[in-house]
Design an enzyme around this catalytic site. Sequence first.
Site, short mmCIF file in Angstrom:
data_model
loop_
_atom_site.label_atom_id
_atom_site.label_comp_id
_atom_site.label_asym_id
_atom_site.label_seq_id
_atom_site.Cartn_x
_atom_site.Cartn_y
_atom_site.Cartn_z
N ARG A 47 23.06 67.51 47.36
CA ARG A 47 21.88 66.90 48.00
C ARG A 47 21.01 66.25 46.93
NH1 ARG A 47 17.78 69.93 48.94
NH2 ARG A 47 18.93 71.66 49.84
N TYR A 99 12.44 44.89 63.40
CA TYR A 99 13.61 45.62 63.87
C TYR A 99 13.16 46.74 64.83
CZ TYR A 99 17.73 48.61 63.85
OH TYR A 99 18.79 49.38 64.24
N ASP A 171 12.01 44.89 53.89
CA ASP A 171 13.32 45.17 54.48
C ASP A 171 14.19 43.94 54.22
OD1 ASP A 171 15.53 45.43 56.16
OD2 ASP A 171 14.40 46.38 57.78
N LYS A 196 24.88 47.03 57.29
CA LYS A 196 25.06 45.63 57.68
C LYS A 196 25.84 44.87 56.61
CE LYS A 196 22.54 47.29 60.95
NZ LYS A 196 21.09 47.18 61.00
C1 LIG Z 1 20.01 47.98 61.24
C2 LIG Z 1 18.69 47.70 60.64
C3 LIG Z 1 17.85 48.75 60.24
C4 LIG Z 1 18.21 50.20 60.44
O1 LIG Z 1 19.33 50.59 59.72
P1 LIG Z 1 20.39 51.70 60.20
O2 LIG Z 1 21.41 51.69 59.11
O3 LIG Z 1 20.91 51.27 61.53
O4 LIG Z 1 19.65 52.99 60.30
C5 LIG Z 1 16.64 48.41 59.67
N1 LIG Z 1 16.26 47.12 59.50
C6 LIG Z 1 17.04 46.09 59.88
C7 LIG Z 1 16.57 44.71 59.67
C8 LIG Z 1 18.28 46.35 60.47
O5 LIG Z 1 19.04 45.32 60.86
#
Ligand SMILES: *Cc1c(COP(=O)(O)O)cnc(C)c1O
Length: 380
Positions: A47, A99, A171, A196
């Site tokens: 962890r 998001y 982000d 992604k």
């Molecule tokens: C998918 C996504 C998230 C969240 O990520 P997860 O891996 O699904 O928890 C946050 N911000 C954006 C822009 C995303 O596309």
Amino acid sequence: MKFNTKTIHGGDFEVDPAYNSVMPPVYFTSTYKQKSPGDHKGFEYSRSGNPTRLAFEKTLASLENGNHGFAFGSGIAAIDAVLKLLKPGDEVISTGDLYGGSYRLFTKIYQDFGIKFHFVDMSQASTIESYVNEQTKLVWVETPTNPMMNLIDIEAVGQLTQKCNLLLAVDNTFATPYLQRPLELGADIVMHSATKYLGGHSDVVMGSLIVNDKELADRLYFIQKASGAVPGPMDCFLVMRGIKTLHVRMQRHCENGKAVAHALRKNPHVDKVYWPGFEDHPNYEIAQKQMSDFGGMVSFTTKEGNLESAKKVVERLKVFTLAESLGGVESLAGHPATMTHASIPKEEREKTGVVDSLIRLSVGIEDIDDLLGDLEQALT
Ligand SMILES: *Cc1c(COP(=O)(O)O)cnc(C)c1O
């Protein structure tokens, strides 16, 4: 090293001192033998640290030109760790068009812990300033925004957060470090859903944070360890493998995204097309300033303008798969109003443009003729 070399050789670390394997080993272990109490090789318990995870963290940090990287079990877990820097009474100023999962975490979890969120149109960075007060601690930016593809000027927001002594988190999931590197533009924290484009193959859920400041890194490391939302070593390995082709994939995502955006604009069954590469996009200048290309995300509305027409289009698609998520090699289509953004109240979502007829595409790296043909038949 240049970016395209860093994706493959990045993270200046010794991959495998034991056998010189070219790929980092996947260390499936929860614990590590100590010679005598406290005498170990830098890892005690997985962890708090795992060599495969460390390899991933160093690789991604190098791509973002940051000093410290942290891996989490999902993108949302990474955002959750940032919010744990705050205390009850603190205030956050966030992008309005956000998001859905981030919005849900802010309003359904952290609001109840006494943190106040302001959702603001950041198209003019100066708008943010009117929301700043003594309690403001964090500015949360997503650019390009999801799914409306608005751009926020990171450098302008960064100047403001530096002046007001606030943290700026970006982000960077949609753009990836291939297109945009927020730390170089004045951000303090870069966040990724590695699920992604970084992973790139729709086979893993993972998240990450990258920072430069040592003190901030220490606090985030403590949160990562103390709250424990860490990914397993196999997930870290998969995302590292994905990152090795990030630059080649992104290049094709951008080419295909551009062709799809232009074709949709010419299609008589389409009303509006949202893609930051159009010269008449209201934020085109920001795109040119802070991104090296325009990415593979394109949104559009149907001419008929209702829920039924959008449903029909996504049901008819054959090469595009109707699914949540984005950033994989395969093309996906989503219906934000009923899928990714269903947790945002209708009035809130329509204010930002997420109407019932909006369709969001994650344009993959298939042959462009097949993608254009598929959209054409589904729209006709
Ligand atoms: C998918 C996504 C998230 C969240 O990520 P997860 O891996 O699904 O928890 C946050 N911000 C954006 C822009 C995303 O596309």
